[in-house]
Design a protein around this motif. Structure first.
Motif, PDB file in Angstrom:
ATOM      1  N   GLY B 247      37.478  29.123  37.531  1.00  0.00           N
ATOM      2  CA  GLY B 247      38.050  29.626  38.778  1.00  0.00           C
ATOM      3  C   GLY B 247      38.819  30.928  38.622  1.00  0.00           C
ATOM      4  O   GLY B 247      39.293  31.487  39.617  1.00  0.00           O
ATOM      5  N   TYR B 249      38.069  34.021  38.055  1.00  0.00           N
ATOM      6  CA  TYR B 249      37.580  35.224  38.742  1.00  0.00           C
ATOM      7  C   TYR B 249      37.239  34.967  40.218  1.00  0.00           C
ATOM      8  O   TYR B 249      36.822  35.896  40.903  1.00  0.00           O
ATOM      9  CB  TYR B 249      36.322  35.749  38.029  1.00  0.00           C
ATOM     10  CG  TYR B 249      36.559  36.275  36.627  1.00  0.00           C
ATOM     11  CD1 TYR B 249      37.139  37.531  36.422  1.00  0.00           C
ATOM     12  CD2 TYR B 249      36.206  35.534  35.510  1.00  0.00           C
ATOM     13  CE1 TYR B 249      37.351  38.019  35.144  1.00  0.00           C
ATOM     14  CE2 TYR B 249      36.418  36.021  34.221  1.00  0.00           C
ATOM     15  CZ  TYR B 249      36.989  37.262  34.051  1.00  0.00           C
ATOM     16  OH  TYR B 249      37.202  37.754  32.779  1.00  0.00           O
ATOM     17  N   ASP B 250      37.405  33.729  40.682  1.00  0.00           N
ATOM     18  CA  ASP B 250      36.895  33.345  42.008  1.00  0.00           C
ATOM     19  C   ASP B 250      37.325  34.287  43.132  1.00  0.00           C
ATOM     20  O   ASP B 250      36.543  34.613  44.001  1.00  0.00           O
ATOM     21  CB  ASP B 250      37.325  31.912  42.360  1.00  0.00           C
ATOM     22  CG  ASP B 250      36.422  30.882  41.671  1.00  0.00           C
ATOM     23  OD1 ASP B 250      35.522  31.306  40.915  1.00  0.00           O
ATOM     24  OD2 ASP B 250      36.628  29.672  41.884  1.00  0.00           O
ATOM     25  N   LYS B 251      38.574  34.706  43.126  1.00  0.00           N
ATOM     26  CA  LYS B 251      39.087  35.476  44.260  1.00  0.00           C
ATOM     27  C   LYS B 251      39.138  36.979  44.001  1.00  0.00           C
ATOM     28  O   LYS B 251      39.673  37.735  44.818  1.00  0.00           O
ATOM     29  CB  LYS B 251      40.475  34.956  44.633  1.00  0.00           C
ATOM     30  CG  LYS B 251      40.419  33.487  45.037  1.00  0.00           C
ATOM     31  CD  LYS B 251      41.608  33.061  45.838  1.00  0.00           C
ATOM     32  CE  LYS B 251      41.402  31.622  46.304  1.00  0.00           C
ATOM     33  NZ  LYS B 251      42.674  30.994  46.735  1.00  0.00           N
ATOM     34  N   GLU B 253      38.181  40.669  44.037  1.00  0.00           N
ATOM     35  CA  GLU B 253      37.343  41.491  44.914  1.00  0.00           C
ATOM     36  C   GLU B 253      36.467  42.443  44.105  1.00  0.00           C
ATOM     37  O   GLU B 253      36.893  42.967  43.085  1.00  0.00           O
ATOM     38  CB  GLU B 253      38.236  42.374  45.785  1.00  0.00           C
ATOM     39  CG  GLU B 253      38.903  41.641  46.905  1.00  0.00           C
ATOM     40  CD  GLU B 253      39.755  42.609  47.728  1.00  0.00           C
ATOM     41  OE1 GLU B 253      40.312  43.564  47.132  1.00  0.00           O
ATOM     42  OE2 GLU B 253      39.866  42.408  48.939  1.00  0.00           O
ATOM     43  N   ASN B 333      44.307  39.472  45.540  1.00  0.00           N
ATOM     44  CA  ASN B 333      43.846  38.154  45.964  1.00  0.00           C
ATOM     45  C   ASN B 333      44.036  37.065  44.921  1.00  0.00           C
ATOM     46  O   ASN B 333      43.887  35.892  45.235  1.00  0.00           O
ATOM     47  CB  ASN B 333      42.375  38.163  46.421  1.00  0.00           C
ATOM     48  CG  ASN B 333      42.223  38.974  47.682  1.00  0.00           C
ATOM     49  OD1 ASN B 333      43.175  39.144  48.446  1.00  0.00           O
ATOM     50  ND2 ASN B 333      41.038  39.523  47.890  1.00  0.00           N
ATOM     51  N   GLN B 334      44.364  37.435  43.692  1.00  0.00           N
ATOM     52  CA  GLN B 334      44.710  36.397  42.715  1.00  0.00           C
ATOM     53  C   GLN B 334      46.187  36.061  42.881  1.00  0.00           C
ATOM     54  O   GLN B 334      47.026  36.954  42.873  1.00  0.00           O
ATOM     55  CB  GLN B 334      44.472  36.881  41.282  1.00  0.00           C
ATOM     56  CG  GLN B 334      43.005  36.931  40.889  1.00  0.00           C
ATOM     57  CD  GLN B 334      42.862  37.260  39.406  1.00  0.00           C
ATOM     58  OE1 GLN B 334      43.343  38.289  38.965  1.00  0.00           O
ATOM     59  NE2 GLN B 334      42.200  36.394  38.665  1.00  0.00           N
ATOM     60  N   ASP B 335      46.449  34.777  43.046  1.00  0.00           N
ATOM     61  CA  ASP B 335      47.826  34.323  43.220  1.00  0.00           C
ATOM     62  C   ASP B 335      48.340  33.846  41.855  1.00  0.00           C
ATOM     63  O   ASP B 335      47.741  32.969  41.240  1.00  0.00           O
ATOM     64  CB  ASP B 335      47.825  33.176  44.240  1.00  0.00           C
ATOM     65  CG  ASP B 335      49.210  32.631  44.489  1.00  0.00           C
ATOM     66  OD1 ASP B 335      49.947  32.400  43.507  1.00  0.00           O
ATOM     67  OD2 ASP B 335      49.564  32.442  45.661  1.00  0.00           O
ATOM     68  N   GLU B 338      48.633  30.161  41.471  1.00  0.00           N
ATOM     69  CA  GLU B 338      47.346  29.470  41.421  1.00  0.00           C
ATOM     70  C   GLU B 338      46.700  29.663  40.037  1.00  0.00           C
ATOM     71  O   GLU B 338      46.177  28.714  39.443  1.00  0.00           O
ATOM     72  CB  GLU B 338      46.438  30.044  42.518  1.00  0.00           C
ATOM     73  CG  GLU B 338      45.215  29.203  42.782  1.00  0.00           C
ATOM     74  CD  GLU B 338      44.315  29.871  43.839  1.00  0.00           C
ATOM     75  OE1 GLU B 338      44.858  30.633  44.685  1.00  0.00           O
ATOM     76  OE2 GLU B 338      43.099  29.648  43.796  1.00  0.00           O
TER      77      GLU B 338
END
Lengths: 459, 459
Positions: B247, B249-251, B253, B333-335, B338
């Motif tokens: 996960g 790299y999931d978010k 851009e 976009n990476q928190d 998270e």
């Protein structure tokens, strides 16, 4: 004479401890160059002690490294000659903060002496001297001829002892060698170790960028030396601890049925060992018991590693350098030179991208198995049984005393591994200690052994 | 008045350097508790300097950690208000032996000032003060309203600044924030950074046996903490440096076509970068250029690791403990919360057998991209061009200034990243330095920017 050596030892117990403490206070750490003067001081101390017992030809003999201490008493005509080997150098003491008392200020707590080297091997060296002293003081002579040879480089792999032995074969000629640098599994369980693992190893150095970099500016752009080292080191084992270096196990012998039986008996102790070591589980190569893995199976261990920022808090650095110290314990038929070359081939094949990998070799030692049925070993068992009052056990040890295989090769006489340390006594670790019970019984066992050895048939 | 700020700066050049050197001599290392008094001393020094320029309401304001230094000048009626942010704390200095001069005894060599913090960020903080001084001394006033806010915990992740900003929103109210803690790729190439990576990380601690063990006695029997750590750390990346945490790299851009074009132009510099860093090859995630990997791609880096014996020579120990410091640079976009939870999940899933693994979290920071078309940023570009005489470049940086995203969230005003450091100036590494050319031109650029900002349309 009216006094027995047992009475003499009892009477001089306090004085002997005081003398041992003097010896233990010398920080004779052979791997740290700043302790070189201490190493020499320990050698001089030993020579003086040997002279006091009545040994002759006592000498601090030079090698290309730390000196060897020698002495002999050769007036037991027609009796066997024993060469006693031990070492007066000790391991480093870090991490110092984990010691409960100063490693070089010996302390007795709970029936144990705490000090660096007390178990490995100064305590045992000292016991031999006191056995000689007790016999000489009470009998005026020794039951066998004795030569002692104490070295100061065992903890760095005895790099200069084999050449010394080669050069002094006549001086060191004997019917057997007694090495007191091994131990017993627990108090009251006398054990004769009849095998030692060999040793080889290297330091791996990984170099990336020419200096540490800001992990924000450069992170993702170049290889991280720590990450590269980790990748390389991880390639050495599978997840069950089996070594993945090609050819590593090729020459390892299977255990004999007799050994298998002995290992099966020891398996019951695994729960106790786990509790004693404080690990969540024992761990290692599948299909082998703890006792097998720590004696007849070879190993590859990381002894230390370091990279980047290791201080308090956080420093977002991309380390440019990383190193690890890696050593293998080898079993019979494994050749340390051959294994080292397999290791180097593995490192070359698995060298991570984007960095330079280099290695430095450590000193090597061959594995060794003694002739356990030899009368000299059987008589040693008898001495243990007389003093401890229980049957002696025969096991193969996991440690390495590189010079043992060399003694065999050069002098071609049986080696008796007669040790009094417990494996739980933290040799090489903080809070090294030695049980007073084995100190006392050990000296008596040595005296008893010399008396038993009078009957050894001479070749 | 007859003197321009340019003349004033020229005339006072030596004096300003002397003052900067005073500032640099204070070892205000925020990550080491023993330097706490130095951190405070640097804050007091700054407050005094601010007062001398004519700023008002100067104060060392307490937080739950290191203090914030504040000052303002609010007499430019109808003009914009600028909040200037910088930090007066610095990184640790080890390995000290790699420094060519004392990190806290500034030295000029080859047109560069060498000292810890001179580039990151004391030099840049100091330049803002001298810009204010030069304008006040020559004009008697400032072209815009100025508030300054210098913190002392940037290098440890600004743990107490967001609460401070939350609590002082009225005091810190402004039309824009100028942050001088970034840089330009090389001399003469002024650059406005319009994006920063976020940060999160943790220290991983592996515990095996209750103390270090003799690798001969125990080797093969229990898990080696160093080996376990290595196995765990190796699971974080594939051999090309791609992060394997599920996960991760999931978010992330994809780059915009505009960005792709800019990256393509920079690819030509890779040979030069490789040579400059002294690496055998650049390295990282496949399919992305060096420039992309160090700015718009997230990373996971080992910042440091340690286990067992790391001194001179060999100690055949089986380490009972091992630790590593690991941080991630995050992109929009990476928190961080998270990602940290993904990391912890990964560690749990990959925890080696036979040891206990625990983690401690470091402070977190969100990634941030500034509104690069905003007139405040465009006017900053204009100021650079006037002083440097070349067009300004817009890039996204790889570093993290966690508080930047927080300023945006709490104060909701544009952030201008106006930096004068070069990425080759060894921020966070030995021999940190700062080019005198950028010191001089930087102060002029700041003065020019304040003059340009007079025309900023107020909302």
């Amino acid at each position: 004479m009216s006094q027995t050596y047992q009475q003499y030892l009892k009477e001089h117990h306090e004085q002997h401890l005081e003398e041992l403490f003097d010896f233990l206070q010398i920080p004779s750490i052979s791997s740290l160059s700043e302790h070189q003067p201490d190493v020499r001081k320990a050698a001089e101390w030993l020579k003086a002690e040997l002279g006091k017992t009545g040994l002759e030809h006592t000498a601090v003999m030079e090698t290309k490294g730390n000196p060897v201490v020698y002495g002999d008493w050769l007036h037991a005509d027609g009796k066997p000659t024993v060469l006693i080997y031990g070492h007066y150098d000790v391991q480093p003491v870090d991490p110092l903060n984990l010691w409960k008392s100063d490693p070089f200020k010996p302390e007795i707590r709970d029936g144990k002496i705490f000090a660096r080297g007390v178990s490995d091997d100064k305590g045992q060296v000292f016991m031999h001297i006191k056995a000689i002293e007790a016999l000489m003081e009470t009998e005026g002579e020794l039951p066998v001829n004795i030569k002692v040879l104490f070295e100061g480089e065992e903890e760095i792999g005895s790099p200069h002892l084999a050449p010394f032995v080669e050069a002094h074969q006549e001086l060191l000629k004997a019917d057997l060698i007694v090495v007191s640098d091994t131990g017993m599994p627990e108090l009251g369980k006398p054990t004769i170790c009849y095998g030692l693992r060999g040793l080889c190893g290297l330091e791996i150095h990984v170099k990336g960028a020419s200096s540490d970099l800001h992990s924000g500016e450069y992170g993702g752009g170049v290889q991280n030396a720590a990450t590269a080292l980790v990748e390389l080191l991880a390639s050495f084992h599978d997840q069950d601890g089996r070594v993945l270096v090609e050819g590593f196990y090729d020459k390892v012998e299977a255990s004999t049925p007799e050994e298998k039986e002995a290992f099966a008996k020891q398996a019951a102790d695994e729960g106790q060992i786990q509790a004693q070591l404080g690990v969540p589980a024992l761990f290692g190569e599948k299909g082998y018991s703890y006792a097998e893995r720590t004696s007849v199976r070879p190993t590859l261990e990381i002894n230390g590693l370091q990279s980047g920022f290791t201080g308090e808090g956080l420093k977002t650095v991309l380390p440019s350098e990383a190193f690890a110290k890696v050593t293998c314990r080898l079993v019979p038929n494994q050749d340390p030179y051959e294994i080292l070359s397999l290791l180097k081939k593995h490192i070359e094949a698995h060298a991570p991208k984007g960095v330079t990998v280099s290695v430095t070799e450590f000193d090597k030692g061959y594995p060794y198995v003694t002739p356990r049925k030899h009368p000299a070993i059987q008589l040693c068992g008898k001495a243990y049984e007389k003093v401890y009052g229980v049957p002696v056990t025969y096991t193969r040890g996991g440690g390495s005393i590189p010079i043992v295989a060399e003694f065999d090769r050069i002098l071609n006489i049986p080696v008796v591994l007669m040790g009094f340390a417990l494996s739980s006594e933290n040799a090489h670790a903080p809070n090294e200690h030695f049980h007073l019970e084995n100190f006392d019984k050990g000296i008596q066992t040595i005296c008893t052994y010399w008396n038993e050895l009078k009957t050894l048939p001479l070749s």
